[in-house]
Motif scaffolding. Structure first.
Motif, PDB file in Angstrom:
ATOM      1  N   ASP A 266       0.832  -1.204   0.000  1.00 46.36           N
ATOM      2  CA  ASP A 266       0.000   0.000   0.000  1.00 46.36           C
ATOM      3  C   ASP A 266       0.869   1.258   0.000  1.00 46.36           C
ATOM      4  O   ASP A 266       0.590   2.228  -0.721  1.00 46.36           O
ATOM      5  N   ASN A 267       1.951   1.229   0.760  1.00 49.94           N
ATOM      6  CA  ASN A 267       2.834   2.386   0.846  1.00 49.94           C
ATOM      7  C   ASN A 267       3.518   2.670  -0.488  1.00 49.94           C
ATOM      8  O   ASN A 267       3.545   3.814  -0.962  1.00 49.94           O
ATOM      9  N   LEU A 268       4.065   1.632  -1.122  1.00 54.73           N
ATOM     10  CA  LEU A 268       4.781   1.841  -2.383  1.00 54.73           C
ATOM     11  C   LEU A 268       3.836   2.290  -3.491  1.00 54.73           C
ATOM     12  O   LEU A 268       4.190   3.163  -4.297  1.00 54.73           O
ATOM     13  N   VAL A 269       2.648   1.721  -3.534  1.00 54.58           N
ATOM     14  CA  VAL A 269       1.667   2.159  -4.526  1.00 54.58           C
ATOM     15  C   VAL A 269       1.270   3.617  -4.248  1.00 54.58           C
ATOM     16  O   VAL A 269       1.122   4.426  -5.172  1.00 54.58           O
ATOM     17  N   GLY A 270       1.117   3.948  -2.964  1.00 53.35           N
ATOM     18  CA  GLY A 270       0.771   5.323  -2.596  1.00 53.35           C
ATOM     19  C   GLY A 270       1.856   6.312  -2.975  1.00 53.35           C
ATOM     20  O   GLY A 270       1.562   7.425  -3.427  1.00 53.35           O
ATOM     21  N   ILE A 271       3.122   5.931  -2.817  1.00 52.10           N
ATOM     22  CA  ILE A 271       4.227   6.803  -3.203  1.00 52.10           C
ATOM     23  C   ILE A 271       4.208   7.031  -4.713  1.00 52.10           C
ATOM     24  O   ILE A 271       4.357   8.166  -5.189  1.00 52.10           O
ATOM     25  N   TYR A 272       4.007   5.954  -5.464  1.00 51.27           N
ATOM     26  CA  TYR A 272       3.947   6.089  -6.920  1.00 51.27           C
ATOM     27  C   TYR A 272       2.805   7.029  -7.311  1.00 51.27           C
ATOM     28  O   TYR A 272       2.986   7.957  -8.128  1.00 51.27           O
ATOM     29  N   ALA A 273       1.630   6.812  -6.725  1.00 52.04           N
ATOM     30  CA  ALA A 273       0.459   7.625  -7.057  1.00 52.04           C
ATOM     31  C   ALA A 273       0.706   9.098  -6.739  1.00 52.04           C
ATOM     32  O   ALA A 273       0.368   9.984  -7.534  1.00 52.04           O
ATOM     33  N   ALA A 276       3.234  10.676  -9.170  1.00 54.84           N
ATOM     34  CA  ALA A 276       2.704  10.779 -10.528  1.00 54.84           C
ATOM     35  C   ALA A 276       1.425  11.606 -10.614  1.00 54.84           C
ATOM     36  O   ALA A 276       0.883  11.790 -11.706  1.00 54.84           O
ATOM     37  N   ASP A 277       0.948  12.093  -9.459  1.00 55.25           N
ATOM     38  CA  ASP A 277      -0.337  12.814  -9.407  1.00 55.25           C
ATOM     39  C   ASP A 277      -1.461  11.963  -9.990  1.00 55.25           C
ATOM     40  O   ASP A 277      -2.287  12.436 -10.782  1.00 55.25           O
ATOM     41  N   ARG A 278      -1.498  10.712  -9.571  1.00 52.93           N
ATOM     42  CA  ARG A 278      -2.533   9.784 -10.004  1.00 52.93           C
ATOM     43  C   ARG A 278      -3.165   9.150  -8.771  1.00 52.93           C
ATOM     44  O   ARG A 278      -2.695   9.322  -7.661  1.00 52.93           O
ATOM     45  N   THR A 279      -4.234   8.411  -8.958  1.00 49.10           N
ATOM     46  CA  THR A 279      -4.850   7.687  -7.849  1.00 49.10           C
ATOM     47  C   THR A 279      -4.219   6.300  -7.742  1.00 49.10           C
ATOM     48  O   THR A 279      -3.612   5.789  -8.696  1.00 49.10           O
ATOM     49  N   LYS A 280      -4.413   5.670  -6.587  1.00 44.46           N
ATOM     50  CA  LYS A 280      -3.937   4.299  -6.429  1.00 44.46           C
ATOM     51  C   LYS A 280      -4.638   3.374  -7.421  1.00 44.46           C
ATOM     52  O   LYS A 280      -4.024   2.440  -7.957  1.00 44.46           O
ATOM     53  N   ALA A 281      -5.911   3.641  -7.680  1.00 41.61           N
ATOM     54  CA  ALA A 281      -6.653   2.811  -8.643  1.00 41.61           C
ATOM     55  C   ALA A 281      -6.020   2.891 -10.021  1.00 41.61           C
ATOM     56  O   ALA A 281      -5.891   1.878 -10.722  1.00 41.61           O
ATOM     57  N   ASP A 282      -5.604   4.090 -10.425  1.00 41.70           N
ATOM     58  CA  ASP A 282      -4.938   4.257 -11.727  1.00 41.70           C
ATOM     59  C   ASP A 282      -3.650   3.438 -11.788  1.00 41.70           C
ATOM     60  O   ASP A 282      -3.356   2.772 -12.789  1.00 41.70           O
ATOM     61  N   VAL A 283      -2.876   3.518 -10.694  1.00 41.67           N
ATOM     62  CA  VAL A 283      -1.595   2.809 -10.660  1.00 41.67           C
ATOM     63  C   VAL A 283      -1.830   1.303 -10.750  1.00 41.67           C
ATOM     64  O   VAL A 283      -1.120   0.587 -11.492  1.00 41.67           O
ATOM     65  N   LEU A 284      -2.821   0.812 -10.041  1.00 46.54           N
ATOM     66  CA  LEU A 284      -3.081  -0.631 -10.032  1.00 46.54           C
ATOM     67  C   LEU A 284      -3.711  -1.102 -11.335  1.00 46.54           C
ATOM     68  O   LEU A 284      -3.565  -2.276 -11.706  1.00 46.54           O
ATOM     69  N   THR A 285      -4.387  -0.221 -12.050  1.00 40.37           N
ATOM     70  CA  THR A 285      -4.885  -0.582 -13.383  1.00 40.37           C
ATOM     71  C   THR A 285      -3.710  -0.902 -14.308  1.00 40.37           C
ATOM     72  O   THR A 285      -3.771  -1.816 -15.145  1.00 40.37           O
ATOM     73  N   GLU A 286      -2.630  -0.165 -14.121  1.00 43.13           N
ATOM     74  CA  GLU A 286      -1.439  -0.375 -14.956  1.00 43.13           C
ATOM     75  C   GLU A 286      -0.560  -1.517 -14.457  1.00 43.13           C
ATOM     76  O   GLU A 286      -0.032  -2.298 -15.265  1.00 43.13           O
ATOM     77  N   TYR A 287      -0.430  -1.639 -13.131  1.00 40.92           N
ATOM     78  CA  TYR A 287       0.547  -2.592 -12.589  1.00 40.92           C
ATOM     79  C   TYR A 287      -0.079  -3.781 -11.859  1.00 40.92           C
ATOM     80  O   TYR A 287       0.649  -4.662 -11.404  1.00 40.92           O
ATOM     81  N   GLY A 288      -1.397  -3.815 -11.739  1.00 43.07           N
ATOM     82  CA  GLY A 288      -2.036  -4.933 -11.067  1.00 43.07           C
ATOM     83  C   GLY A 288      -1.686  -6.268 -11.694  1.00 43.07           C
ATOM     84  O   GLY A 288      -1.624  -6.401 -12.928  1.00 43.07           O
ATOM     85  N   GLY A 289      -1.399  -7.263 -10.844  1.00 49.67           N
ATOM     86  CA  GLY A 289      -1.025  -8.576 -11.324  1.00 49.67           C
ATOM     87  C   GLY A 289       0.455  -8.734 -11.600  1.00 49.67           C
ATOM     88  O   GLY A 289       0.921  -9.849 -11.867  1.00 49.67           O
ATOM     89  N   ARG A 290       1.193  -7.653 -11.533  1.00 45.23           N
ATOM     90  CA  ARG A 290       2.636  -7.720 -11.821  1.00 45.23           C
ATOM     91  C   ARG A 290       3.419  -7.813 -10.522  1.00 45.23           C
ATOM     92  O   ARG A 290       3.021  -7.289  -9.475  1.00 45.23           O
ATOM     93  N   PRO A 291       4.565  -8.471 -10.539  1.00 44.15           N
ATOM     94  CA  PRO A 291       5.361  -8.644  -9.320  1.00 44.15           C
ATOM     95  C   PRO A 291       6.118  -7.363  -8.965  1.00 44.15           C
ATOM     96  O   PRO A 291       6.300  -6.466  -9.802  1.00 44.15           O
ATOM     97  N   PHE A 292       6.595  -7.324  -7.739  1.00 43.66           N
ATOM     98  CA  PHE A 292       7.365  -6.158  -7.307  1.00 43.66           C
ATOM     99  C   PHE A 292       8.669  -6.020  -8.083  1.00 43.66           C
ATOM    100  O   PHE A 292       9.215  -4.922  -8.190  1.00 43.66           O
ATOM    101  N   SER A 293       9.164  -7.116  -8.612  1.00 50.29           N
ATOM    102  CA  SER A 293      10.398  -7.045  -9.403  1.00 50.29           C
ATOM    103  C   SER A 293      10.217  -6.202 -10.656  1.00 50.29           C
ATOM    104  O   SER A 293      11.191  -5.685 -11.216  1.00 50.29           O
ATOM    105  N   GLU A 294       8.969  -6.014 -11.094  1.00 50.91           N
ATOM    106  CA  GLU A 294       8.687  -5.129 -12.220  1.00 50.91           C
ATOM    107  C   GLU A 294       8.247  -3.744 -11.756  1.00 50.91           C
ATOM    108  O   GLU A 294       8.548  -2.733 -12.397  1.00 50.91           O
ATOM    109  N   PHE A 295       7.532  -3.715 -10.621  1.00 51.84           N
ATOM    110  CA  PHE A 295       6.998  -2.435 -10.148  1.00 51.84           C
ATOM    111  C   PHE A 295       8.082  -1.553  -9.531  1.00 51.84           C
ATOM    112  O   PHE A 295       8.120  -0.329  -9.750  1.00 51.84           O
ATOM    113  N   LYS A 296       8.987  -2.141  -8.764  1.00 48.86           N
ATOM    114  CA  LYS A 296      10.004  -1.342  -8.079  1.00 48.86           C
ATOM    115  C   LYS A 296      10.893  -0.553  -9.046  1.00 48.86           C
ATOM    116  O   LYS A 296      11.166   0.631  -8.808  1.00 48.86           O
ATOM    117  N   PRO A 297      11.356  -1.136 -10.158  1.00 52.43           N
ATOM    118  CA  PRO A 297      12.160  -0.329 -11.096  1.00 52.43           C
ATOM    119  C   PRO A 297      11.378   0.854 -11.660  1.00 52.43           C
ATOM    120  O   PRO A 297      11.938   1.943 -11.841  1.00 52.43           O
TER     121      PRO A 297
END
Length: 355
Positions: A266-273, A276-297
């Motif tokens: 939740d924290n890392l998604v919140g930082i990204y959001a 990026a001036d986006r919502t958490k829902a927007d971020v998860l629409t793009e990265y949902g289902g993907r592992p942290f090894s892809e999200f962290k970079p």
């Protein structure tokens, strides 16, 4: 005078490196406020010494906070940026407010209880009276708006209580001196000298948690530097800290409710959001289902893009401490022009001679 003019006062203590949480939760909002209201931005160094500070560290940290303000986009020409101790009217007005405020009000302040801990008898008197100085910081300029976080709401309420009691106790004198502004009190209107300052809360607060423990707020006092991203961190350090941030083994969920019970995710998604001036829902629409090894970079690249330029600007400002000091002196002179008028009028109201 028929109304209080909108004016924003914001302050931050110079007690350690500013970090991502400070930037997203406060400084970035203050930069945006500059387009809407006249603002005073204060490095509240007198508040810092309510607990022990190494003098050399305090000097450095005052300049670091100032550099962070400037690097983030605070306009010290259009608005006022200064350090509190350069404007002695803060301390003098705080003493007057000490004589207005009640001891019971101070004893109820939860921050005093938290900071004093079990050894309350050994806490400094300044720590107990801290909220009175905070009220003076704000009311020296008769500021109408203060951006506040959850931990400062109670102190702002006390600022309002002090203003209201002063207005009530000296209402006749305020009217006699012609220094009042009509203010509603219950069913009547009286002349008040100080505004009842309002908290400025714009949308949901950005609460950034530790990179090592998603249940704890990101803090400059955490012994682990890997728990936070400092505004002075360079690109490589930012990337390293995000790569090492604590996560869980599951992939990212496809919607925000899937973050429940997963504080680090939740924290890392919140930082990204937030970056990026986006919502958490927007971020998860793009990265949902993907592992942290892809999200962290992706998060590291975004953080570097947004924060590395601020760190570079901070380093540039810190390389010229004389210029930082000049900025603070100039700001303090402009602040004193306002605060000195307020203090002189307050003295006149309460019957002190010498103005």
């Amino acid at each position: 005078m028929t109304a209080f003019k909108p004016l924003v006062f914001s302050g931050v203590q110079p007690t350690g490196n500013l970090h991502l949480g400070n930037y997203l939760g406060a400084i970035r909002r203050w930069v945006a406020l500059q387009a809407e209201h006249p603002c005073l931005f204060c490095v509240v160094d007198l508040h810092a010494i309510t607990v022990w500070q190494e003098p050399a560290d305090l000097e450095r940290q005052i300049r670091e906070v100032t550099a962070a303000f400037l690097a983030s986009g605070i306009d010290a020409g259009e608005h006022i940026l200064f350090n509190q101790s350069r404007v002695p009217e803060h301390a003098e007005l705080a003493w007057i407010f000490n004589c207005v405020a009640r001891l019971g009000w101070m004893n109820r302040m939860t921050q005093f209880k938290d900071k004093a801990g079990k050894d309350r008898e050994n806490a400094s008197l300044g720590l107990l009276a801290y909220p009175s100085l905070m009220a003076a910081d704000i009311l020296a300029y008769r500021a109408t708006l203060v951006p506040v976080g959850e931990d400062q709401k109670q102190h702002l309420e006390l600022t309002r209580d002090i203003a209201a009691k002063f207005n009530h106790d000296f209402s006749a004198r305020i009217s006699e001196k012609g220094l009042g502004v009509p203010m509603p009190v219950g069913d009547e209107t009286v002349d008040g000298y100080f505004p009842l300052t309002e908290p400025l809360i714009e949308g949901p607060a950005t609460r950034i948690m530790s990179l090592k423990d998603g249940s704890k707020k990101m803090s400059k006092s955490d012994p682990s530097d890997l728990s936070r991203i400092n505004l002075t961190d360079d690109a490589d350090t930012i990337s390293k800290k995000i790569r090492k941030a604590k996560t869980d083994p599951d992939a990212l969920p496809s919607e925000p409710k899937g973050l429940a019970g997963r504080p680090e995710a939740d924290n890392l998604v919140g930082i990204y959001a937030a970056l990026a001036d986006r919502t958490k829902a927007d971020v998860l629409t793009e990265y949902g289902g993907r592992p942290f090894s892809e999200f962290k970079p992706a998060l590291a690249d975004l953080a570097v893009e947004k924060l590395a330029p601020i760190a570079g600007e901070m380093r540039r400002h810190l390389a010229d401490p004389a210029e930082i000091d000049r900025t603070l002196r100039d700001g303090a002179a402009r602040a004193r022009a306002i605060a000195a008028t307020t203090l002189a009028e307050v003295k006149s109201i309460i019957g002190l001679l010498g103005n």
